[in-house]
Design a protein around this motif. Structure first.
Motif, mmCIF file in Angstrom:
data_model
loop_
_atom_site.group_PDB
_atom_site.id
_atom_site.type_symbol
_atom_site.label_atom_id
_atom_site.label_comp_id
_atom_site.label_asym_id
_atom_site.label_seq_id
_atom_site.Cartn_x
_atom_site.Cartn_y
_atom_site.Cartn_z
ATOM 1 N N LEU A 92 0.860 -1.181 0.000
ATOM 2 C CA LEU A 92 0.000 0.000 0.000
ATOM 3 C C LEU A 92 0.897 1.233 0.000
ATOM 4 C CD1 LEU A 92 -2.638 -1.285 2.534
ATOM 5 C CD2 LEU A 92 -2.967 -0.904 0.104
ATOM 6 N N ALA A 94 0.497 4.359 0.368
ATOM 7 C CA ALA A 94 0.277 5.479 1.287
ATOM 8 C C ALA A 94 0.724 5.160 2.707
ATOM 9 C CB ALA A 94 -1.197 5.867 1.289
ATOM 10 N N LEU A 95 1.007 3.881 2.998
ATOM 11 C CA LEU A 95 1.378 3.501 4.363
ATOM 12 C C LEU A 95 2.900 3.363 4.479
ATOM 13 C CD1 LEU A 95 -1.331 0.836 5.255
ATOM 14 C CD2 LEU A 95 -1.409 3.301 5.531
ATOM 15 N N ASP A 99 4.180 -0.432 8.554
ATOM 16 C CA ASP A 99 2.771 -0.803 8.528
ATOM 17 C C ASP A 99 2.496 -1.850 7.454
ATOM 18 O OD1 ASP A 99 2.054 0.715 10.627
ATOM 19 O OD2 ASP A 99 1.084 2.320 9.493
ATOM 20 N N LEU A 102 3.640 -5.097 8.840
ATOM 21 C CA LEU A 102 2.741 -5.563 9.908
ATOM 22 C C LEU A 102 1.444 -6.126 9.339
ATOM 23 C CD1 LEU A 102 3.130 -2.682 12.511
ATOM 24 C CD2 LEU A 102 3.763 -5.072 12.854
ATOM 25 N N LEU A 103 1.023 -5.560 8.212
ATOM 26 C CA LEU A 103 -0.261 -5.939 7.629
ATOM 27 C C LEU A 103 -0.287 -7.412 7.233
ATOM 28 C CD1 LEU A 103 -2.754 -4.272 7.100
ATOM 29 C CD2 LEU A 103 -1.926 -3.839 4.800
ATOM 30 N N SER A 104 0.839 -7.919 6.753
ATOM 31 C CA SER A 104 0.829 -9.298 6.260
ATOM 32 C C SER A 104 1.488 -10.257 7.250
ATOM 33 C CB SER A 104 1.566 -9.367 4.926
ATOM 34 O OG SER A 104 2.881 -8.920 5.105
ATOM 35 N N THR A 108 1.175 -10.028 14.212
ATOM 36 C CA THR A 108 0.984 -8.649 14.639
ATOM 37 C C THR A 108 0.064 -8.581 15.861
ATOM 38 O OG1 THR A 108 1.229 -7.892 12.381
ATOM 39 C CG2 THR A 108 0.196 -6.365 13.905
ATOM 40 N N PRO A 109 0.529 -7.977 16.978
ATOM 41 C CA PRO A 109 -0.328 -7.864 18.164
ATOM 42 C C PRO A 109 -1.355 -6.748 17.999
ATOM 43 C CG PRO A 109 1.785 -6.847 18.582
ATOM 44 C CD PRO A 109 1.858 -7.391 17.188
ATOM 45 N N PHE A 110 -2.358 -6.728 18.889
ATOM 46 C CA PHE A 110 -3.406 -5.705 18.801
ATOM 47 C C PHE A 110 -2.796 -4.308 18.889
ATOM 48 C CE2 PHE A 110 -6.337 -2.703 20.728
ATOM 49 C CZ PHE A 110 -7.450 -2.861 19.924
ATOM 50 N N TRP A 111 -1.944 -4.127 19.880
ATOM 51 C CA TRP A 111 -1.304 -2.824 20.039
ATOM 52 C C TRP A 111 -0.012 -2.840 19.236
ATOM 53 C CZ3 TRP A 111 2.417 -0.833 24.140
ATOM 54 C CH2 TRP A 111 2.515 0.558 24.054
ATOM 55 N N LYS A 112 0.004 -2.141 18.103
ATOM 56 C CA LYS A 112 1.121 -2.283 17.180
ATOM 57 C C LYS A 112 2.127 -1.126 17.285
ATOM 58 C CE LYS A 112 -0.582 0.347 13.303
ATOM 59 N NZ LYS A 112 0.486 1.329 13.241
ATOM 60 N N SER A 113 2.054 -0.368 18.371
ATOM 61 C CA SER A 113 2.953 0.768 18.528
ATOM 62 C C SER A 113 4.416 0.326 18.544
ATOM 63 C CB SER A 113 2.624 1.478 19.838
ATOM 64 O OG SER A 113 3.703 2.300 20.215
ATOM 65 N N ARG A 115 6.422 1.074 20.647
ATOM 66 C CA ARG A 115 6.816 0.818 22.037
ATOM 67 C C ARG A 115 6.477 -0.607 22.464
ATOM 68 N NH1 ARG A 115 4.081 6.118 23.858
ATOM 69 N NH2 ARG A 115 3.913 6.320 21.618
ATOM 70 N N LYS A 154 8.346 -9.136 3.215
ATOM 71 C CA LYS A 154 7.027 -9.662 3.564
ATOM 72 C C LYS A 154 7.018 -11.174 3.433
ATOM 73 C CE LYS A 154 3.094 -7.848 1.964
ATOM 74 N NZ LYS A 154 2.140 -7.031 1.170
ATOM 75 N N TRP B 160 -5.779 7.297 18.268
ATOM 76 C CA TRP B 160 -5.013 6.163 18.788
ATOM 77 C C TRP B 160 -5.425 4.872 18.076
ATOM 78 C CZ3 TRP B 160 -6.894 1.836 21.542
ATOM 79 C CH2 TRP B 160 -5.903 0.997 22.064
ATOM 80 N N GLN B 164 -2.423 3.282 16.119
ATOM 81 C CA GLN B 164 -1.624 2.444 17.008
ATOM 82 C C GLN B 164 -2.130 1.015 17.159
ATOM 83 O OE1 GLN B 164 1.156 3.546 18.288
ATOM 84 N NE2 GLN B 164 1.001 5.724 17.927
ATOM 85 N N THR B 165 -3.248 0.687 16.545
ATOM 86 C CA THR B 165 -3.763 -0.673 16.755
ATOM 87 C C THR B 165 -3.832 -1.439 15.445
ATOM 88 O OG1 THR B 165 -6.095 -0.207 16.376
ATOM 89 C CG2 THR B 165 -5.241 0.237 18.596
ATOM 90 N N ARG B 166 -3.850 -2.757 15.572
ATOM 91 C CA ARG B 166 -3.925 -3.607 14.389
ATOM 92 C C ARG B 166 -5.248 -3.412 13.649
ATOM 93 N NH1 ARG B 166 -3.622 -9.110 16.387
ATOM 94 N NH2 ARG B 166 -5.854 -8.879 16.577
ATOM 95 N N PRO B 167 -6.409 -3.402 14.356
ATOM 96 C CA PRO B 167 -7.649 -3.153 13.596
ATOM 97 C C PRO B 167 -7.628 -1.802 12.879
ATOM 98 C CG PRO B 167 -8.134 -3.924 15.817
ATOM 99 C CD PRO B 167 -6.673 -3.676 15.777
ATOM 100 N N LEU B 169 -5.041 -0.338 11.633
ATOM 101 C CA LEU B 169 -4.219 -0.546 10.433
ATOM 102 C C LEU B 169 -5.049 -1.238 9.354
ATOM 103 C CD1 LEU B 169 -1.451 -0.485 9.055
ATOM 104 C CD2 LEU B 169 -0.933 -2.655 10.166
ATOM 105 N N HIS B 170 -5.854 -2.203 9.768
ATOM 106 C CA HIS B 170 -6.716 -2.892 8.802
ATOM 107 C C HIS B 170 -7.691 -1.906 8.164
ATOM 108 C CE1 HIS B 170 -6.085 -7.188 10.603
ATOM 109 N NE2 HIS B 170 -4.980 -6.601 10.232
ATOM 110 N N GLU B 176 -7.193 2.180 1.537
ATOM 111 C CA GLU B 176 -6.205 2.361 0.476
ATOM 112 C C GLU B 176 -6.466 1.409 -0.674
ATOM 113 O OE1 GLU B 176 -4.098 4.705 0.150
ATOM 114 O OE2 GLU B 176 -4.503 5.584 2.095
ATOM 115 N N ILE B 180 -6.007 -5.316 -2.006
ATOM 116 C CA ILE B 180 -4.773 -5.734 -1.344
ATOM 117 C C ILE B 180 -5.077 -6.126 0.100
ATOM 118 C CG2 ILE B 180 -2.540 -4.907 -0.529
ATOM 119 C CD1 ILE B 180 -2.325 -3.304 -3.103
ATOM 120 N N ASN B 184 -4.414 -9.815 2.099
ATOM 121 C CA ASN B 184 -3.747 -9.993 3.374
ATOM 122 C C ASN B 184 -4.678 -10.576 4.435
ATOM 123 O OD1 ASN B 184 -0.938 -9.076 3.151
ATOM 124 N ND2 ASN B 184 -1.878 -7.186 2.458
#
Lengths: 498, 307
Positions: A92, A94-95, A99, A102-104, A108-113, A115, A154, B160, B164-167, B169-170, B176, B180, B184
């Motif tokens: 993608l 634009a990302l 990111d 992480l998408l594929s 990837t955990p819920f909190w993807k920061s 940190r 990826k 946030w 900052q979260t996976r959903p 990002l989805h 976008e 694609i 994924n």
């Protein structure tokens, strides 16, 4: 003998009547780079896409670790450690790089920061493969070569044991290609099997351990690195001489230059034409030979007035027909059979009759019925003028374009792969029409991948390599396919003769 | 700075915040919807329905909180119509959004007649006995309700969530390129329906705050195009939840300024003065495009709606 990771046993794939892959058998071993070499449409991508789960095999079996593979889709393939990098990237733009990775990534955990320490692993392969790429950069700001590396990361993130690369160097600059060759060898060194689909001999030479040559759907040769000379490999790729009774019309005694290319130069991001000069006489057929991707497509679009020239000119009977700026509207007077006619030669949502009369329509004239008999003459099936062009099969779209372009007498013809996707009878018909045009005085520029046909049917052969015209040979019957093949791969004429 | 000056500034600030609160919710909702590649002009209708239902429930139960909840739910339910038309029936997004708006306009005009002139119990003010003792803070708190802090929290949460979260990002990936995203393993339809409903929920809540908290009355067509303004402000905020706040506050500030200029006897037609917030936002839009000329922040799949 190393263990086979993947084995193809007599695999066949049909698309309707077309046999894309015919009874192919080969194996892929861990830690090796296997080059799958062949011209466009030889079936190499289809073969690998079957392994990746995109198409099921019509016949035969694919074995993974010695057992029949149960792969019904890319997700299954990835779970089995098979990753594929396509010619069209699935990033993608634009990302950010991070990111996209992480998408594929399955973990990837819920909190993807940043940190979150659990996200660190996603960047490991990037750090190894391309430490110069900042993971926070937006993908659209990367070069094509860098994007390809991200795509490769990826695939590596799924712990791939086999990485399939589909024409990876076709979008790269030579320097990027060299670097990719290095990465490929590095991967193999780590025990990953790499299947490299390519039609470029440079890729094969740079990193292949074994070379599979495919032609018209069949595996024609499997050889260890160094077992074959380049010229032999090219001959295998292009096919053995088939007996075809092609006889071009005799060249005219007096040569009147008709279609003249003067120092034609053009530029595209991935290819540049550098000063091509060529003069084609009335009634003469000049064939353009070259390994695919050496500037033939750009040359065709420049001559047809699609691509603006950066320098030089193209004259038809002394009048310039080239496009010099992108803003100029040029309606080509040539009979032009473009590459991929479905995309470049027809309007899918218009009827066959209107497609045959496109030039009239462009000039604001009404479509007349005078083209109707062309459909029968060129065996377009079904010969129904009211049918939409988009409903035709690929071969019939090709015939429709040929009917429009060769159906009336032209001053000059530009034909790109005019027989691609056609059966033998249709091929004979196309050549007959093309030769008839030449016999009536048209200058013909004919681009083809079929060296045998070029040798049989043209008066002179121009050889292209890396956007240049490297040789212009009189086809006086003494030319051999080996000699032309050698020129295509980059040897000089004298080397080839030796 | 004199105490008087600070008091005036504080009063302007609170007025701005209160005027902008409904808009913040609606714009935030529309931002999320557009981030998944859908445009919803029905936001106006969802606000209107939220305002009407919220006011009705507030009046009937005497509990403003129940009113807000009912308004938000009404917005979410109405947005499902847009989701069904666009994703289920493949309708044109612009047309579907207008249809949702018109349906809500007609329905609320008809059923809202009984509500005209009714009284609703307002949200309690944030002021309390002990805070009243503190100068300035006490005055500010006494003029505020929970609505504005909720809007601020919603903006922070949305930013946030998206970044900052996976959903989140989805969601961005679907906006976008649904294709694609699907490759994924993401289900674009599910993501889009969820986002449209969240957008409807926030628009409905914004509408309910408008009628129950801000104006404390119901009037026909009382949103006066705020939902459409929200669609436009998404562009000004460059599809970023965090920028929704300053953009909506700017709009609210201009609105407050024109109201106060009018009451101060400023010699200009109130109709012309009423266009000032739109002009200011338009200028910001042009300015932001000039500054950030090279990169459009528009989600790629959203562009397809206009092609």
């Amino acid at each position: 003998m190393p263990e086979s990771l993947v084995q193809f046993a007599g695999v066949t794939r049909r698309f309707g009547d077309l046999i894309a892959v015919n009874n192919a058998s080969l194996d892929i071993r861990a830690g090796e780079v296997l080059a799958i070499l062949g011209e466009n449409g030889a079936g190499k991508s289809t073969l690998m896409k079957m392994l990746y789960g995109l198409y099921p095999a019509s016949e035969g079996q694919i074995l993974l670790d010695g057992a029949p593979a149960k792969i019904s889709g890319p997700a299954d393939a990835m779970r089995n450690g098979i990753g594929m990098v396509f010619q069209h990237f699935s990033l993608l733009p634009a990302l950010s790089v991070r990111d996209n990775l992480l998408l594929s990534w399955p973990k990837t955990p819920f909190w993807k920061s940043h940190r979150n320490a659990r996200t660190d692993d996603v960047l490991t392969s990037l750090a190894e493969l391309a430490p110069q790429i900042d993971p926070e950069r937006i993908v659209s700001s990367l070069s094509v070569g860098e994007q390809q590396l991200v795509e490769l990361c990826k695939v590596l993130n799924i712990n791939a044991r086999l990485v399939i690369l589909d024409e990876p160097t076709s979008v790269l600059t030579p320097a990027e290609a060299t670097r990719l060759h290095g990465f490929i060898k590095q991967l193999a060194g780590r025990g990953v099997a790499v299947a490299l689909i390519t039609h470029k001999l440079a890729d094969v030479e740079a990193c292949a351990d074994r070379i599979v040559v495919m032609r018209r759907g069949s595996v024609v040769d499997i050889a260890e690195r160094g077992a074959r000379s380049m010229a032999e490999t090219v001959a295998l790729m292009m096919g053995q001489s088939v007996d075809r009774t092609l006889r071009p019309p005799p060249a005219f005694g007096r040569t009147v230059p008709r279609l003249v290319l003067e120092n034609v130069s053009a530029q595209r991001p991935d290819m540049s034409l550098q000063g091509i000069s060529l003069s084609i006489a009335a009634g003469e057929i000049v064939g353009v030979a070259g390994v695919a991707g050496n500037g033939q497509a750009l040359l065709a679009e420049a001559v047809a007035g699609v691509e603006p020239l950066t320098a030089g000119d193209i004259l038809l009977d002394g009048v310039s027909i080239a496009r010099h700026t992108p803003f100029e509207a040029v309606s080509t007077p040539l009979g032009y059979i473009p590459e991929q006619p479905r995309d470049n030669g027809v309007v899918a949502t218009m009827s066959l009759a209107r497609n045959l009369a496109l030039r009239d329509l462009a000039q604001g004239k009404r479509a007349t019925g005078r083209h109707a008999n062309l459909l029968e003459r060129f065996n377009v099936n079904p010969p129904d003028p009211a049918k939409l062009a988009g409903t035709l099969s690929g071969g019939n779209v090709q015939k429709l374009v040929i009917a429009r372009e060769l159906g009336i007498q032209r001053d000059a013809i530009l034909a790109c792969y005019p027989t691609m996707g056609l059966d033998l009878a249709a091929i004979e018909m196309v050549y007959a029409a093309m030769f008839a045009q030449a016999a009536s005085g048209a200058a013909v520029l004919w681009i083809s991948e079929d060296l045998d046909d070029l040798l049989a049917g043209s008066h002179r052969i121009a050889v292209m390599r890396e956007g240049r015209l490297v040789a212009l040979l009189d086809n006086d019957g003494t030319l051999s396919r080996e000699a032309v093949g050698a020129l295509m791969t980059g040897m000089t004429e004298t080397e080839a003769a030796a | 700075m004199s105490v008087e000056m600070i008091a005036i500034l504080a009063s302007w600030g609170i007025a701005t915040l209160r005027s902008a609160t409904p808009l913040i919710f609606a714009t935030l909702g529309e931002t999320l919807v557009q981030r998944v590649g859908i445009i919803n002009l029905g936001t106006e209708g969802e606000m209107l329905l939220g305002a009407c239902v919220g006011f009705a429930v507030g009046v009937a139960t005497g509990n403003p909180w129940l009113g807000l909840m009912a308004g938000a739910l009404a917005g979410a339910v109405l947005s499902l119509l847009h989701a069904g038309l666009v994703l289920g029936a493949g309708a044109n997004q612009i047309g579907s959004g207008l249809a949702v708006w018109m349906i809500a306009l007609g329905a609320t005009s008809y059923f809202g007649r009984a509500l005209v002139g009714q009284q609703v119990t307002p949200l309690p003010s944030l002021g309390s006995d002990w805070s009243d003792g503190i100068p300035l803070v006490g005055t500010i708190l006494s003029q505020m309700t929970m609505a504005a802090p909720m809007a601020l929290a919603a903006v922070v949460f949305a930013a946030w969530w998206l970044n900052q979260t996976r959903p989140g990002l989805h969601w961005k990936a679907v906006g976008e390129s649904a294709l694609i995203a699907a490759e994924n393993g993401i289900r674009p339809i599910r993501v889009r329906v969820t986002a449209i409903m969240v957008g409807g929920l926030l628009a409905g809540l914004g509408g309910a705050i408008l009628s129950v908290d801000y104006t404390q009355t119901w009037a026909q067509e009382m949103t006066k195009g705020r939902g459409l303004v929200a669609v436009g402000l998404v562009i000004v905020a460059r599809w970023k939840p965090a920028l929704v706040l300053p953009v909506c506050l700017l709009f609210g500030l201009t609105e407050v300024a024109t109201l106060r200029l009018q009451s101060a006897g400023f010699e200009l037609s109130p109709h012309l003065l009423g266009t000032a917030p739109y002009l200011v936002v338009l200028l910001v839009l042009v300015g932001s495009h000039v500054v950030a000329r090279r990169a459009s922040a528009m989600p790629a799949d959203l562009k397809a709606v206009f092609q």
